[in-house]
Design a protein around this motif. Structure first.
Motif, PDB file in Angstrom:
ATOM      1  N   ILE A   1       0.741  -1.071   0.016  1.00 29.94           N
ATOM      2  CA  ILE A   1      -0.059  -0.015  -0.034  1.00 29.94           C
ATOM      3  C   ILE A   1       0.844   1.315   0.081  1.00 29.94           C
ATOM      4  O   ILE A   1       0.591   2.053  -0.434  1.00 29.94           O
ATOM      5  N   LEU A   2       1.876   1.306   0.405  1.00 29.18           N
ATOM      6  CA  LEU A   2       2.929   2.420   0.701  1.00 29.18           C
ATOM      7  C   LEU A   2       3.466   2.709  -0.627  1.00 29.18           C
ATOM      8  O   LEU A   2       3.606   3.885  -1.100  1.00 29.18           O
TER       9      LEU A   2
ATOM     10  N   PRO B   1     -11.080   4.679   1.467  1.00 25.84           N
ATOM     11  CA  PRO B   1      -9.825   3.591   1.036  1.00 25.84           C
ATOM     12  C   PRO B   1      -8.812   3.129   1.890  1.00 25.84           C
ATOM     13  O   PRO B   1      -8.619   1.723   1.896  1.00 25.84           O
ATOM     14  N   PHE B   2      -8.669   3.774   2.931  1.00 28.23           N
ATOM     15  CA  PHE B   2      -7.573   3.500   3.986  1.00 28.23           C
ATOM     16  C   PHE B   2      -8.186   2.387   4.790  1.00 28.23           C
ATOM     17  O   PHE B   2      -7.691   1.430   5.196  1.00 28.23           O
TER      18      PHE B   2
ATOM     19  N   ILE C   1      -7.388  -1.505   5.220  1.00 27.13           N
ATOM     20  CA  ILE C   1      -7.167  -2.267   6.676  1.00 27.13           C
ATOM     21  C   ILE C   1      -8.110  -3.570   6.779  1.00 27.13           C
ATOM     22  O   ILE C   1      -7.681  -4.641   7.279  1.00 27.13           O
ATOM     23  N   THR C   2      -9.308  -3.346   6.515  1.00 22.29           N
ATOM     24  CA  THR C   2     -10.347  -4.279   6.811  1.00 22.29           C
ATOM     25  C   THR C   2     -10.042  -5.571   5.822  1.00 22.29           C
ATOM     26  O   THR C   2      -9.943  -6.722   6.428  1.00 22.29           O
TER      27      THR C   2
ATOM     28  N   LYS D   1     -12.027   9.075  -6.568  1.00 18.70           N
ATOM     29  CA  LYS D   1     -12.228   7.912  -7.207  1.00 18.70           C
ATOM     30  C   LYS D   1     -12.113   6.828  -6.356  1.00 18.70           C
ATOM     31  O   LYS D   1     -12.940   5.805  -6.585  1.00 18.70           O
ATOM     32  N   LEU D   2     -11.269   6.650  -5.481  1.00 18.24           N
ATOM     33  CA  LEU D   2     -10.997   5.494  -4.640  1.00 18.24           C
ATOM     34  C   LEU D   2     -11.972   5.391  -3.756  1.00 18.24           C
ATOM     35  O   LEU D   2     -12.318   4.232  -3.313  1.00 18.24           O
ATOM     36  N   THR D   3     -12.563   6.414  -3.241  1.00 19.37           N
ATOM     37  CA  THR D   3     -13.857   6.573  -2.380  1.00 19.37           C
ATOM     38  C   THR D   3     -15.394   5.956  -3.230  1.00 19.37           C
ATOM     39  O   THR D   3     -15.678   5.334  -2.445  1.00 19.37           O
TER      40      THR D   3
END
Length: 281
Positions: free
Chosen positions: A88-89, A262-263, A267-268, A160-162
Motif C-alpha cells: 500500500i505504501l 480507501p484506507f 485495513i479491513t 475515485k478511490l472513495t
C-alpha cells in the motif's frame, strides 16, 4: 508490462498537457479581446497591456490556471490508472509521483505557451517601466500554482478511490468546484467560503498576486489588473484574509477526508486475509 504502463501514463500526461495548452490559447485570446475593448472605451488612458507583458508569463499563468486548471487537474487524478504495486505504501508513493510529475508538466506547458503567445500577440509599449523583482514573485507564483494543481489532482484520485466508479467521481470532482465558484460565491457572499476547498486552494495563488490589495506590489497605478481576486468576501464585499496556517490545515483535512474510506477498506481487507491465513495455518 511495466513499460506498457509507463507508456500508458505518458499518454495521459500528453493529453492533459494538450488540454492546458488549448486552455492557455483561449485565455490569452480572451484577454487580448478584453484589452482592446477597454482601449476602445472611455478608459483608453489605462495601460491594459502592462500585466500581459511576456515578462510576467509565470505570474499570469497562475491567474489563467485558476479559471479551469483545478478542474482539469482533478479529472487527471480521477482517470489516472491505479498503480499495480502490492504494498500500500508503494502504491501511494507511485501514484503521488505520477500526480506530481503530471501537474508539473501541465504547469510548464502553460507557462511556455503563455510566454510565446504573449510574445506574438500582445503589443508591448516601449515606455513600459517594470521596476519590480519579477523573479521573486514568479517563483512564489510557480510554487503556489503547483500546490493548487497537485492538491486537486490528489483530491480527484481520492474521490475515485472513495466512490470506485469513475463517472460518479467525475461528477463529484467537477461539481464541487463549479458549485462553489458559480453557485455559492454568486448567491452567498459569506466568510463561510473560507472553510471550502476551492476558495482556500485558490487563495494560495491569489495571495501571490494581490492586485486587490491597496499599496501592494501588484496594485500598479493606471495598469488594468488581469488577475483573479479572492472569492472569500464578507457581506459588505470586503476581502476576508485567511492565514496560511488555516489554509493548509483545512486543505490537509480535505485530503484526509477523501482517503479515509480507501484506507479503512485496505485495513479491513488486510485483516480478513490475515484471519483466513491463521485459520488455514
Amino acid at each position: 508490462m511495466i513499460k506498457k504502463q509507463k507508456l500508458y501514463y505518458k499518454h495521459y500526461i500528453i493529453l492533459f498537457s494538450f488540454l492546458f495548452f488549448i486552455g492557455m490559447i483561449i485565455s490569452v485570446l480572451l484577454a487580448k479581446e478584453t484589452a482592446y475593448k477597454i482601449l476602445s472605451s472611455s478608459y483608453a488612458d489605462i495601460n491594459v497591456f502592462y500585466w500581459l507583458n511576456p515578462k510576467f508569463c509565470v505570474i499570469q499563468t497562475g491567474n489563467f490556471i485558476l479559471l479551469k486548471g483545478g478542474i482539469f487537474s482533478s479529472i487527471f487524478g480521477i482517470v489516472l490508472p491505479e498503480s499495480k504495486q502490492s504494498n500500500i505504501l508503494l502504491q501511494i508513493l507511485s501514484i503521488l509521483k505520477k500526480l506530481v510529475m503530471g501537474t508539473g508538466a501541465f504547469l510548464l506547458t502553460s507557462i511556455f505557451t503563455l510566454y510565446f503567445l504573449e510574445k506574438i500577440l500582445i503589443p508591448v509599449s516601449p515606455k513600459q517601466n517594470i521596476n519590480i523583482n519579477i523573479l521573486i514573485y514568479s517563483v512564489k507564483m510557480f510554487i503556489a500554482v503547483y500546490i493548487f494543481l497537485i492538491f486537486w489532482a490528489i483530491i480527484g484520485h481520492g474521490i475515485k478511490l472513495t466512490f470506485c466508479k469513475i463517472p460518479i467521481a467525475l461528477i463529484i470532482g467537477i461539481s464541487v468546484q463549479f458549485l462553489e465558484i458559480y453557485g455559492i460565491f454568486y448567491y452567498l457572499h459569506s466568510p463561510f467560503l473560507k472553510y471550502l476547498p476551492t476558495a482556500l486552494s485558490r487563495q494560495i495563488v491569489v495571495y501571490q498576486f494581490p492586485c486587490w490589495e491597496y499599496g501592494s506590489w501588484a496594485n500598479v497605478k493606471s495598469a488594468f489588473p488581469f488577475a483573479s481576486s479572492p472569492i472569500i468576501i464578507d457581506k459588505y464585499y470586503q476581502f476576508v484574509k485567511v492565514s496560511y496556517v488555516w489554509i493548509f490545515c483545512f486543505l490537509t483535512w480535505y485530503v484526509l477526508l477523501v482517503y479515509i474510506k480507501p484506507f479503512l477498506k485496505y485495513i479491513t481487507n488486510n485483516s480478513s486475509k490475515n484471519e483466513v491465513y491463521d485459520i488455514i495455518k
